[in-house]
Design a protein around this motif. Sequence first.
Motif, PDB file in Angstrom:
ATOM      1  N   THR A  45       0.732  -1.194   0.161  1.00  0.00           N
ATOM      2  CA  THR A  45       0.152   0.116  -0.083  1.00  0.00           C
ATOM      3  C   THR A  45       0.977   1.090   0.005  1.00  0.00           C
ATOM      4  O   THR A  45       2.082   1.347   0.433  1.00  0.00           O
ATOM      5  CB  THR A  45      -0.840   0.029   1.205  1.00  0.00           C
ATOM      6  OG1 THR A  45      -0.143  -0.005   2.387  1.00  0.00           O
ATOM      7  CG2 THR A  45      -1.884  -1.282   1.237  1.00  0.00           C
ATOM      8  N   VAL A  46       0.289   2.308  -0.604  1.00  0.00           N
ATOM      9  CA  VAL A  46       0.850   3.602  -0.427  1.00  0.00           C
ATOM     10  C   VAL A  46       0.114   4.516  -0.187  1.00  0.00           C
ATOM     11  O   VAL A  46      -0.868   4.764  -0.546  1.00  0.00           O
ATOM     12  CB  VAL A  46       1.495   3.875  -2.085  1.00  0.00           C
ATOM     13  CG1 VAL A  46       2.058   5.289  -2.089  1.00  0.00           C
ATOM     14  CG2 VAL A  46       2.412   2.842  -2.512  1.00  0.00           C
ATOM     15  N   ILE A  47       0.476   5.430   0.924  1.00  0.00           N
ATOM     16  CA  ILE A  47      -0.220   6.541   1.536  1.00  0.00           C
ATOM     17  C   ILE A  47       0.519   7.777   0.991  1.00  0.00           C
ATOM     18  O   ILE A  47       1.499   8.046   0.785  1.00  0.00           O
ATOM     19  CB  ILE A  47      -0.132   6.613   2.853  1.00  0.00           C
ATOM     20  CG1 ILE A  47      -0.780   5.193   3.664  1.00  0.00           C
ATOM     21  CG2 ILE A  47      -1.120   7.944   3.421  1.00  0.00           C
ATOM     22  CD1 ILE A  47      -0.944   5.390   5.093  1.00  0.00           C
ATOM     23  N   LEU A  70      -3.809   3.662  -1.681  1.00  0.00           N
ATOM     24  CA  LEU A  70      -3.702   2.947  -2.843  1.00  0.00           C
ATOM     25  C   LEU A  70      -3.142   1.602  -2.822  1.00  0.00           C
ATOM     26  O   LEU A  70      -1.860   1.405  -2.019  1.00  0.00           O
ATOM     27  CB  LEU A  70      -3.275   3.374  -4.223  1.00  0.00           C
ATOM     28  CG  LEU A  70      -3.923   4.828  -4.682  1.00  0.00           C
ATOM     29  CD1 LEU A  70      -3.074   5.426  -5.986  1.00  0.00           C
ATOM     30  CD2 LEU A  70      -5.285   4.736  -4.930  1.00  0.00           C
ATOM     31  N   ARG A  71      -3.633   0.394  -3.195  1.00  0.00           N
ATOM     32  CA  ARG A  71      -2.947  -0.905  -3.304  1.00  0.00           C
ATOM     33  C   ARG A  71      -2.439  -1.082  -4.474  1.00  0.00           C
ATOM     34  O   ARG A  71      -3.052  -0.707  -5.359  1.00  0.00           O
ATOM     35  CB  ARG A  71      -3.988  -1.921  -2.628  1.00  0.00           C
ATOM     36  CG  ARG A  71      -5.014  -2.170  -3.555  1.00  0.00           C
ATOM     37  CD  ARG A  71      -6.160  -3.276  -2.875  1.00  0.00           C
ATOM     38  NE  ARG A  71      -7.024  -3.714  -3.930  1.00  0.00           N
ATOM     39  CZ  ARG A  71      -6.897  -4.718  -4.783  1.00  0.00           C
ATOM     40  NH1 ARG A  71      -5.931  -5.605  -4.840  1.00  0.00           N
ATOM     41  NH2 ARG A  71      -8.113  -4.954  -5.681  1.00  0.00           N
ATOM     42  N   GLN A  72      -1.241  -1.971  -4.378  1.00  0.00           N
ATOM     43  CA  GLN A  72      -0.656  -2.151  -5.596  1.00  0.00           C
ATOM     44  C   GLN A  72      -1.211  -3.579  -6.239  1.00  0.00           C
ATOM     45  O   GLN A  72      -0.525  -4.672  -6.046  1.00  0.00           O
ATOM     46  CB  GLN A  72       0.757  -2.035  -5.301  1.00  0.00           C
ATOM     47  CG  GLN A  72       1.501  -0.885  -5.015  1.00  0.00           C
ATOM     48  CD  GLN A  72       0.990   0.235  -5.841  1.00  0.00           C
ATOM     49  OE1 GLN A  72       1.231   0.192  -7.144  1.00  0.00           O
ATOM     50  NE2 GLN A  72       0.747   1.257  -5.168  1.00  0.00           N
ATOM     51  N   ALA A  73      -2.107  -3.622  -6.806  1.00  0.00           N
ATOM     52  CA  ALA A  73      -2.637  -4.784  -7.517  1.00  0.00           C
ATOM     53  C   ALA A  73      -1.819  -5.152  -8.606  1.00  0.00           C
ATOM     54  O   ALA A  73      -1.386  -4.352  -9.326  1.00  0.00           O
ATOM     55  CB  ALA A  73      -4.280  -4.602  -7.782  1.00  0.00           C
ATOM     56  N   SER A  74      -2.491  -6.403  -9.346  1.00  0.00           N
ATOM     57  CA  SER A  74      -1.688  -6.865 -10.362  1.00  0.00           C
ATOM     58  C   SER A  74      -2.112  -5.879 -11.825  1.00  0.00           C
ATOM     59  O   SER A  74      -1.158  -5.836 -12.554  1.00  0.00           O
ATOM     60  CB  SER A  74      -1.973  -8.204 -10.550  1.00  0.00           C
ATOM     61  OG  SER A  74      -3.339  -8.402 -10.695  1.00  0.00           O
ATOM     62  N   THR A  75      -3.398  -5.390 -11.599  1.00  0.00           N
ATOM     63  CA  THR A  75      -3.797  -4.653 -12.829  1.00  0.00           C
ATOM     64  C   THR A  75      -3.315  -3.040 -12.424  1.00  0.00           C
ATOM     65  O   THR A  75      -3.776  -2.174 -13.442  1.00  0.00           O
ATOM     66  CB  THR A  75      -5.289  -4.576 -13.046  1.00  0.00           C
ATOM     67  OG1 THR A  75      -5.950  -4.373 -11.536  1.00  0.00           O
ATOM     68  CG2 THR A  75      -5.410  -6.116 -13.412  1.00  0.00           C
ATOM     69  N   GLY A  76      -2.633  -2.900 -11.316  1.00  0.00           N
ATOM     70  CA  GLY A  76      -2.135  -1.275 -11.282  1.00  0.00           C
ATOM     71  C   GLY A  76      -2.656  -0.801  -9.992  1.00  0.00           C
ATOM     72  O   GLY A  76      -3.498  -1.690  -9.315  1.00  0.00           O
ATOM     73  N   VAL A 128       1.328  10.038   9.315  1.00  0.00           N
ATOM     74  CA  VAL A 128      -0.031   9.116   9.203  1.00  0.00           C
ATOM     75  C   VAL A 128       0.279   7.743   8.749  1.00  0.00           C
ATOM     76  O   VAL A 128       1.182   7.516   7.907  1.00  0.00           O
ATOM     77  CB  VAL A 128      -0.910   9.817   8.117  1.00  0.00           C
ATOM     78  CG1 VAL A 128      -0.287  10.157   6.749  1.00  0.00           C
ATOM     79  CG2 VAL A 128      -2.179   9.255   7.943  1.00  0.00           C
ATOM     80  N   ARG A 129      -0.449   6.850   9.277  1.00  0.00           N
ATOM     81  CA  ARG A 129       0.106   5.528   8.844  1.00  0.00           C
ATOM     82  C   ARG A 129      -1.146   4.546   9.069  1.00  0.00           C
ATOM     83  O   ARG A 129      -2.248   4.740   9.315  1.00  0.00           O
ATOM     84  CB  ARG A 129       1.243   4.957   9.772  1.00  0.00           C
ATOM     85  CG  ARG A 129       0.508   4.777  11.361  1.00  0.00           C
ATOM     86  CD  ARG A 129       1.784   4.508  12.434  1.00  0.00           C
ATOM     87  NE  ARG A 129       1.256   4.634  13.843  1.00  0.00           N
ATOM     88  CZ  ARG A 129       0.402   3.877  14.431  1.00  0.00           C
ATOM     89  NH1 ARG A 129       0.095   2.639  13.772  1.00  0.00           N
ATOM     90  NH2 ARG A 129       0.222   4.093  15.768  1.00  0.00           N
ATOM     91  N   THR A 137       0.234  -4.688   3.292  1.00  0.00           N
ATOM     92  CA  THR A 137       1.012  -4.394   3.871  1.00  0.00           C
ATOM     93  C   THR A 137       0.946  -3.158   4.520  1.00  0.00           C
ATOM     94  O   THR A 137      -0.139  -2.195   3.862  1.00  0.00           O
ATOM     95  CB  THR A 137       2.443  -4.112   3.119  1.00  0.00           C
ATOM     96  OG1 THR A 137       2.262  -3.390   2.164  1.00  0.00           O
ATOM     97  CG2 THR A 137       2.845  -5.598   2.606  1.00  0.00           C
ATOM     98  N   GLY A 138       1.629  -2.781   5.779  1.00  0.00           N
ATOM     99  CA  GLY A 138       1.406  -1.356   6.184  1.00  0.00           C
ATOM    100  C   GLY A 138       2.164  -0.388   5.477  1.00  0.00           C
ATOM    101  O   GLY A 138       3.155  -0.657   4.788  1.00  0.00           O
ATOM    102  N   SER A 139       1.665   0.880   5.379  1.00  0.00           N
ATOM    103  CA  SER A 139       2.589   2.140   4.955  1.00  0.00           C
ATOM    104  C   SER A 139       2.496   3.260   6.074  1.00  0.00           C
ATOM    105  O   SER A 139       1.416   3.493   6.607  1.00  0.00           O
ATOM    106  CB  SER A 139       2.248   2.219   3.746  1.00  0.00           C
ATOM    107  OG  SER A 139       0.826   2.461   3.487  1.00  0.00           O
ATOM    108  N   GLN A 140       3.369   4.404   5.558  1.00  0.00           N
ATOM    109  CA  GLN A 140       2.812   5.475   6.408  1.00  0.00           C
ATOM    110  C   GLN A 140       3.502   6.677   5.710  1.00  0.00           C
ATOM    111  O   GLN A 140       4.317   6.493   4.729  1.00  0.00           O
ATOM    112  CB  GLN A 140       3.669   5.487   7.646  1.00  0.00           C
ATOM    113  CG  GLN A 140       5.228   5.553   7.490  1.00  0.00           C
ATOM    114  CD  GLN A 140       5.912   5.521   9.306  1.00  0.00           C
ATOM    115  OE1 GLN A 140       5.265   4.892  10.246  1.00  0.00           O
ATOM    116  NE2 GLN A 140       7.024   6.142   9.164  1.00  0.00           N
TER     117      GLN A 140
END
Length: 355
Positions: A45-47, A70-76, A128-129, A137-140
């Motif tokens: 994931t990207v914040i 946003l989550r990094q799915a196989s389609t983008g 922010v996280r 996965t986590g992200s911040q």
Amino acid sequence: MRRSSALLATAALTSSAFLAPSAARADATDGTTRAASVTADKQATVITARMGPNSTVSPGTVMTVYGSVLRQASTGPEPVEGLEIQLDVPPDLLEAGSIKTTRTFADGSFRAAFTVGRQVGKSGAVTVRFEGNEVLTGSQAGLGTLNVRNYSEITDFNAIPEPHAYRDPIVADGRLYVRPGDTGATELPLYLEYSLDGKTWRVWAAQTLARPMYFTFNDAKLVTKDAYWRVRYPGSLLTMPSVSTVDFVDVKYRTEWYVFNASPEPVKKGGTITVKGQLFRFRDLASPAPNAPVYVYFRRAGTSKWVQMAATKTNVYGWFSKKFRASADGTWKAVYKESSGYIGSTSPADTVDVR
């Protein structure tokens, strides 16, 4: 927690493609079947986020954080709904009871807010996280350093006189406030600044206030050019800086009537009254004002209304002279009206008794 069907499907994968060959068949020696092991890769994931209204604020300010996940799915990249988002704010910067968590909307966006604490002079990093879960996965993301300072403001600023006489000192006054309330701020430096173009500023004079209060600049330095003027407070570790409004002051040459007279006194009714005077102007050196427009006014005794009697000009020596028929008691004066380069001036009044 709500999850999209795609995420639930990812978590529930049990296809033989994920089974080790030895675990996919029964062991013939003991008549048992070994448990299948499942491997599922989590999606990253990207914040992205921003915080406002500013990085330096006064106590009690409500800070708002806007962002998205946003989550990094196989389609983008794809938005994720319902994720819990946590704000990490140092305790010294946080008002007790502020809400620090929120959840993402259907488009992956989120909005969170917290109230800044009362400890002036404190600073710290805000982040922010998202903690992550069984499929993500986590992200911040860092939101920068937040600084808590008292708010300052300069009000009622004015530079006088306007227009300003060439080579006269300028006077500027106003008031400095520090909020909220009485914060015990002392030894507050103030700078009177000027600019010839409204862009580049230079210090004209400085003073130090014992506390937030009214101030006056009355420096002896002589002003010779049109300029923009302002007062600046540079701030401190406890107080935000502030700048007053800008006041443009037009500098013009001063004029003055050296001589003025209406005569004779008294005068016989029907006789002639001569009104004359000499006008000077003050540039680097004082000199007579040639070819200057002059207006002669008369006020009849017992009235308050001035009536224009004539318009004329001075000669090369700054003198003018006009003659009038004496008809009633009254007072005479001459006026040079303000122009683009000179300040106007009015002569002393001279009363003539008509008998």
